[in-house]
Design an enzyme around this catalytic site. Structure first.
Site, mmCIF file in Angstrom:
data_model
loop_
_atom_site.group_PDB
_atom_site.id
_atom_site.type_symbol
_atom_site.label_atom_id
_atom_site.label_comp_id
_atom_site.label_asym_id
_atom_site.label_seq_id
_atom_site.Cartn_x
_atom_site.Cartn_y
_atom_site.Cartn_z
ATOM 1 C CE1 TYR A 177 -11.812 -10.315 -8.567
ATOM 2 C CE2 TYR A 177 -10.728 -7.994 -9.185
ATOM 3 C CZ TYR A 177 -11.555 -8.807 -8.340
ATOM 4 O OH TYR A 177 -12.169 -8.290 -7.213
HETATM 5 C C1 COA Z 1 -7.822 -8.471 -4.052
HETATM 6 C C2 COA Z 1 -7.955 -9.395 -2.624
HETATM 7 C C3 COA Z 1 -9.374 -9.593 -2.211
HETATM 8 C C4 COA Z 1 -7.197 -10.573 -3.094
HETATM 9 O O1 COA Z 1 -7.062 -11.709 -1.846
HETATM 10 P P1 COA Z 1 -5.942 -12.223 -1.525
HETATM 11 O O2 COA Z 1 -6.134 -13.152 -0.316
HETATM 12 O O3 COA Z 1 -5.010 -11.049 -0.947
HETATM 13 O O4 COA Z 1 -5.525 -12.732 -2.641
HETATM 14 P P2 COA Z 1 -4.993 -14.404 -3.028
HETATM 15 O O5 COA Z 1 -3.770 -14.833 -2.359
HETATM 16 O O6 COA Z 1 -6.339 -15.251 -2.849
HETATM 17 O O7 COA Z 1 -5.098 -14.258 -4.659
HETATM 18 C C5 COA Z 1 -4.231 -13.374 -5.426
HETATM 19 C C6 COA Z 1 -2.896 -14.178 -5.577
HETATM 20 O O8 COA Z 1 -2.949 -15.383 -6.144
HETATM 21 C C7 COA Z 1 -2.620 -15.503 -7.126
HETATM 22 N N1 COA Z 1 -3.043 -16.733 -8.045
HETATM 23 C C8 COA Z 1 -4.303 -17.057 -7.743
HETATM 24 N N2 COA Z 1 -4.596 -18.023 -8.626
HETATM 25 C C9 COA Z 1 -3.575 -18.208 -9.546
HETATM 26 C C10 COA Z 1 -3.287 -19.244 -10.467
HETATM 27 N N3 COA Z 1 -4.036 -19.898 -10.920
HETATM 28 N N4 COA Z 1 -1.926 -19.057 -11.054
HETATM 29 C C11 COA Z 1 -1.250 -17.915 -10.559
HETATM 30 N N5 COA Z 1 -1.337 -17.307 -9.747
HETATM 31 C C12 COA Z 1 -2.808 -17.407 -8.948
HETATM 32 C C13 COA Z 1 -2.742 -14.312 -7.848
HETATM 33 O O9 COA Z 1 -1.884 -14.062 -8.870
HETATM 34 C C14 COA Z 1 -2.215 -13.442 -6.522
HETATM 35 O O10 COA Z 1 -0.673 -13.439 -6.338
HETATM 36 P P3 COA Z 1 0.133 -12.345 -6.152
HETATM 37 O O11 COA Z 1 -0.594 -11.200 -5.782
HETATM 38 O O12 COA Z 1 1.252 -12.895 -4.948
HETATM 39 O O13 COA Z 1 0.689 -12.273 -7.582
HETATM 40 C C15 COA Z 1 -7.291 -8.695 -1.641
HETATM 41 O O14 COA Z 1 -5.961 -8.540 -2.049
HETATM 42 C C16 COA Z 1 -7.784 -7.285 -1.194
HETATM 43 O O15 COA Z 1 -8.620 -7.357 -0.434
HETATM 44 N N6 COA Z 1 -7.172 -6.346 -1.618
HETATM 45 C C17 COA Z 1 -7.269 -4.872 -1.435
HETATM 46 C C18 COA Z 1 -8.997 -4.602 -1.826
HETATM 47 C C19 COA Z 1 -9.355 -4.671 -3.180
HETATM 48 O O16 COA Z 1 -8.500 -4.442 -4.236
HETATM 49 N N7 COA Z 1 -10.323 -5.537 -3.557
HETATM 50 C C20 COA Z 1 -10.770 -5.774 -4.715
HETATM 51 C C21 COA Z 1 -11.654 -4.681 -5.272
HETATM 52 S S1 COA Z 1 -12.000 -5.137 -6.958
#
Ligand code: COA
Length: 189
Positions: free
Chosen positions: A150
């Site tokens: 986010y």
């Molecule tokens: C939260 C969730 C949906 C994110 O989906 P994801 O596919 O795992 O995450 P993504 O890989 O697309 O994106 C997050 C990563 O991209 C990174 N990222 C995205 N854009 C970026 C940018 N411009 N610069 C740097 N980092 C970036 C984020 O920092 C993160 O990396 P890290 O965790 O390795 O630090 C997933 O992890 C999840 O289901 N989590 C558990 C449930 C949850 O928390 N849901 C949200 C409830 S509000």
């Protein structure tokens, strides 16, 4: 990187309802909840599909297996979350952010596919042509991947450490103006 074998599709409300059990199973796995919450969430999510402005995006593998999903709808007075957020934020923030916004209700990726860009891709696709001025969400406080995602997309604090009824965890309420733009630097929570 697991994204190569994933495709993103927009789900109409009926398509979402047809796969709602799969989606709520991923919700429970991603949030670390017991499978016993799935049936209860199916009822809520099915009702959400009828709300104005409902939009959903799914990530599927080559065989159509669900890898992740996100959905939201137009946030409006009378909805539980909207009314909670109105009370959690100050009056000016409410006036600036709530009218006409889309609530990101759920965004989850299967645990074995997290951290490979799927969640970011789902969120950007979900909101790329949204007619709303802003997107709102709540997320548990903490150093989580959700927070990093986010922040990387420019979400700002509308309220912190908020306690929703029935949940002991403190939450942040975050908002971002649409369209989303990927930020060049990512701040911590
Ligand atoms: C939260 C969730 C949906 C994110 O989906 P994801 O596919 O795992 O995450 P993504 O890989 O697309 O994106 C997050 C990563 O991209 C990174 N990222 C995205 N854009 C970026 C940018 N411009 N610069 C740097 N980092 C970036 C984020 O920092 C993160 O990396 P890290 O965790 O390795 O630090 C997933 O992890 C999840 O289901 N989590 C558990 C449930 C949850 O928390 N849901 C949200 C409830 S509000």
């Amino acid at each position: 990187m697991h994204r190569r074998d994933a495709r993103l599709v927009r789900w109409e409300p009926a398509e979402f309802v047809a796969r709602v059990r799969d989606a709520m199973t991923i919700y429970a796995e991603a949030m670390g909840y017991s499978a016993s919450v799935v049936d209860n969430r199916i009822g809520y999510a099915t009702a959400h599909a009828d709300r104005p402005g409902f939009r959903a995006v799914a990530a599927l593998d080559r065989d159509g297996v669900l890898l992740g999903f996100g959905y939201g709808y137009t946030s409006a007075p009378g909805q539980w979350w909207h009314d909670q957020v109105r009370r959690a934020v100050d009056r000016d923030v409410a006036a600036q952010w709530l009218p006409g916004s889309v609530e990101l209700c759920e965004l989850h990726v299967r645990p074995d596919r997290q951290g490979a860009g799927l969640g970011c891709a789902i969120l950007l696709t979900l909101l790329e042509d949204a007619p709303h001025p802003a997107v709102l969400l709540s997320t548990p406080e903490g150093q989580t991947r959700a927070w990093r995602l986010y922040r990387s997309l420019g979400f700002v604090d509308l309220a912190r450490q908020h306690l929703f009824p029935g949940d002991a965890r403190p939450f942040a309420v975050l908002g971002a103006r649409l369209p989303l733009t990927v930020q060049s630097t990512v701040d911590d929570a």
